[in-house]
Design a protein around this motif. Structure first.
Motif, PDB file in Angstrom:
ATOM      1  N   CYS A 144      78.427  12.699  19.011  1.00  0.00           N
ATOM      2  CA  CYS A 144      77.927  11.505  19.687  1.00  0.00           C
ATOM      3  C   CYS A 144      76.716  10.988  18.919  1.00  0.00           C
ATOM      4  O   CYS A 144      75.724  11.701  18.747  1.00  0.00           O
ATOM      5  CB  CYS A 144      77.526  11.813  21.119  1.00  0.00           C
ATOM      6  N   PRO A 145      76.794   9.752  18.416  1.00  0.00           N
ATOM      7  CA  PRO A 145      75.621   9.173  17.767  1.00  0.00           C
ATOM      8  C   PRO A 145      74.555   8.842  18.799  1.00  0.00           C
ATOM      9  O   PRO A 145      74.858   8.654  19.977  1.00  0.00           O
ATOM     10  CB  PRO A 145      76.161   7.906  17.110  1.00  0.00           C
ATOM     11  N   PHE A 146      73.325   8.777  18.354  1.00  0.00           N
ATOM     12  CA  PHE A 146      72.192   8.418  19.203  1.00  0.00           C
ATOM     13  C   PHE A 146      71.492   7.232  18.570  1.00  0.00           C
ATOM     14  O   PHE A 146      71.187   7.256  17.384  1.00  0.00           O
ATOM     15  CB  PHE A 146      71.214   9.594  19.331  1.00  0.00           C
ATOM     16  N   GLY A 147      71.261   6.194  19.341  1.00  0.00           N
ATOM     17  CA  GLY A 147      70.556   5.039  18.804  1.00  0.00           C
ATOM     18  C   GLY A 147      70.745   3.811  19.657  1.00  0.00           C
ATOM     19  O   GLY A 147      71.149   3.896  20.814  1.00  0.00           O
ATOM     20  N   THR A 148      70.451   2.684  19.068  1.00  0.00           N
ATOM     21  CA  THR A 148      70.608   1.403  19.733  1.00  0.00           C
ATOM     22  C   THR A 148      71.761   0.669  19.068  1.00  0.00           C
ATOM     23  O   THR A 148      72.306   1.130  18.074  1.00  0.00           O
ATOM     24  CB  THR A 148      69.324   0.560  19.616  1.00  0.00           C
ATOM     25  N   ASP A 149      72.111  -0.473  19.610  1.00  0.00           N
ATOM     26  CA  ASP A 149      73.201  -1.256  19.018  1.00  0.00           C
ATOM     27  C   ASP A 149      72.924  -1.515  17.539  1.00  0.00           C
ATOM     28  O   ASP A 149      71.915  -2.093  17.178  1.00  0.00           O
ATOM     29  CB  ASP A 149      73.359  -2.593  19.744  1.00  0.00           C
ATOM     30  N   GLY A 150      73.819  -1.050  16.701  1.00  0.00           N
ATOM     31  CA  GLY A 150      73.713  -1.309  15.275  1.00  0.00           C
ATOM     32  C   GLY A 150      72.779  -0.390  14.508  1.00  0.00           C
ATOM     33  O   GLY A 150      72.659  -0.510  13.298  1.00  0.00           O
ATOM     34  N   LEU A 151      72.092   0.542  15.180  1.00  0.00           N
ATOM     35  CA  LEU A 151      71.168   1.439  14.491  1.00  0.00           C
ATOM     36  C   LEU A 151      71.373   2.865  14.985  1.00  0.00           C
ATOM     37  O   LEU A 151      71.056   3.183  16.128  1.00  0.00           O
ATOM     38  CB  LEU A 151      69.715   1.021  14.731  1.00  0.00           C
ATOM     39  N   THR A 152      71.950   3.697  14.143  1.00  0.00           N
ATOM     40  CA  THR A 152      72.112   5.106  14.478  1.00  0.00           C
ATOM     41  C   THR A 152      70.863   5.843  14.015  1.00  0.00           C
ATOM     42  O   THR A 152      70.577   5.910  12.829  1.00  0.00           O
ATOM     43  CB  THR A 152      73.362   5.697  13.805  1.00  0.00           C
TER      44      THR A 152
ATOM     45  N   VAL B  93      68.607  16.017  19.926  1.00  0.00           N
ATOM     46  CA  VAL B  93      69.028  15.012  18.949  1.00  0.00           C
ATOM     47  C   VAL B  93      68.507  15.390  17.568  1.00  0.00           C
ATOM     48  O   VAL B  93      67.313  15.660  17.392  1.00  0.00           O
ATOM     49  CB  VAL B  93      68.482  13.614  19.333  1.00  0.00           C
ATOM     50  N   GLU B  94      69.419  15.416  16.596  1.00  0.00           N
ATOM     51  CA  GLU B  94      69.015  15.588  15.202  1.00  0.00           C
ATOM     52  C   GLU B  94      68.755  14.200  14.636  1.00  0.00           C
ATOM     53  O   GLU B  94      69.644  13.363  14.553  1.00  0.00           O
ATOM     54  CB  GLU B  94      70.100  16.281  14.393  1.00  0.00           C
ATOM     55  N   VAL B  95      67.506  13.942  14.299  1.00  0.00           N
ATOM     56  CA  VAL B  95      67.082  12.621  13.839  1.00  0.00           C
ATOM     57  C   VAL B  95      67.404  12.465  12.357  1.00  0.00           C
ATOM     58  O   VAL B  95      67.083  13.334  11.544  1.00  0.00           O
ATOM     59  CB  VAL B  95      65.569  12.429  14.076  1.00  0.00           C
ATOM     60  N   VAL B  96      68.047  11.328  12.017  1.00  0.00           N
ATOM     61  CA  VAL B  96      68.368  11.044  10.618  1.00  0.00           C
ATOM     62  C   VAL B  96      67.631   9.810  10.106  1.00  0.00           C
ATOM     63  O   VAL B  96      67.609   9.555   8.916  1.00  0.00           O
ATOM     64  CB  VAL B  96      69.886  10.862  10.396  1.00  0.00           C
ATOM     65  N   ASP B  97      67.025   9.053  11.012  1.00  0.00           N
ATOM     66  CA  ASP B  97      66.309   7.831  10.638  1.00  0.00           C
ATOM     67  C   ASP B  97      64.883   7.930  11.170  1.00  0.00           C
ATOM     68  O   ASP B  97      64.672   8.001  12.380  1.00  0.00           O
ATOM     69  CB  ASP B  97      67.008   6.602  11.226  1.00  0.00           C
ATOM     70  N   THR B  98      63.904   7.940  10.279  1.00  0.00           N
ATOM     71  CA  THR B  98      62.518   8.135  10.691  1.00  0.00           C
ATOM     72  C   THR B  98      61.963   6.980  11.526  1.00  0.00           C
ATOM     73  O   THR B  98      60.958   7.140  12.194  1.00  0.00           O
ATOM     74  CB  THR B  98      61.609   8.362   9.465  1.00  0.00           C
ATOM     75  N   SER B  99      62.628   5.829  11.539  1.00  0.00           N
ATOM     76  CA  SER B  99      62.169   4.732  12.403  1.00  0.00           C
ATOM     77  C   SER B  99      62.335   5.101  13.877  1.00  0.00           C
ATOM     78  O   SER B  99      61.798   4.439  14.755  1.00  0.00           O
ATOM     79  CB  SER B  99      62.920   3.443  12.085  1.00  0.00           C
ATOM     80  N   THR B 100      63.056   6.185  14.136  1.00  0.00           N
ATOM     81  CA  THR B 100      63.236   6.670  15.497  1.00  0.00           C
ATOM     82  C   THR B 100      61.902   6.932  16.172  1.00  0.00           C
ATOM     83  O   THR B 100      61.729   6.661  17.358  1.00  0.00           O
ATOM     84  CB  THR B 100      64.069   7.967  15.486  1.00  0.00           C
ATOM     85  N   PHE B 101      60.944   7.437  15.427  1.00  0.00           N
ATOM     86  CA  PHE B 101      59.663   7.792  16.023  1.00  0.00           C
ATOM     87  C   PHE B 101      58.914   6.557  16.504  1.00  0.00           C
ATOM     88  O   PHE B 101      58.277   6.577  17.560  1.00  0.00           O
ATOM     89  CB  PHE B 101      58.837   8.628  15.046  1.00  0.00           C
ATOM     90  N   GLU B 102      59.005   5.467  15.774  1.00  0.00           N
ATOM     91  CA  GLU B 102      58.401   4.212  16.220  1.00  0.00           C
ATOM     92  C   GLU B 102      59.088   3.712  17.487  1.00  0.00           C
ATOM     93  O   GLU B 102      58.443   3.246  18.418  1.00  0.00           O
ATOM     94  CB  GLU B 102      58.466   3.151  15.120  1.00  0.00           C
ATOM     95  N   TYR B 103      60.399   3.822  17.524  1.00  0.00           N
ATOM     96  CA  TYR B 103      61.177   3.419  18.691  1.00  0.00           C
ATOM     97  C   TYR B 103      60.768   4.246  19.907  1.00  0.00           C
ATOM     98  O   TYR B 103      60.566   3.716  21.003  1.00  0.00           O
ATOM     99  CB  TYR B 103      62.665   3.581  18.393  1.00  0.00           C
TER     100      TYR B 103
END
Length: 75
Positions: A29-37, A55-65
């Motif tokens: 199951c991906p984790f993210g918002t529409d268009g951004l995993t 959740v295993e984070v692959v995009d560091t912008s996750t922390f800002e989110y």
């Protein structure tokens, strides 16, 4: 570098329920918002109180989110 975050959601959280169900059925199951995993569910548990999603984070912008979500919840 692997970054793992743990999200705890109440049992009423429909999005957490959908991710939990998808992960337990499909094993993915991906984790993210529409268009951004931002990452992928690595583990999911359900209790009477709610859902615990690892959740295993692959995009560091996750922390800002996550910071923005936290600010919204504080209001």
């Amino acid at each position: 570098m692997d970054v793992i975050i743990r999200i705890i959601s109440p049992i009423q959280d429909k999005l957490a329920e959908e991710m939990y169900e998808r992960f337990t059925v499909e094993g993915y199951c991906p984790f993210g918002t529409d268009g951004l995993t931002m990452g992928f569910i690595a583990d999911a548990k359900k209790s009477l109180e709610g859902y615990i999603l690892k959740v295993e984070v692959v995009d560091t912008s996750t922390f800002e989110y996550m910071k923005e979500l936290e600010k919204m919840l504080e209001k």
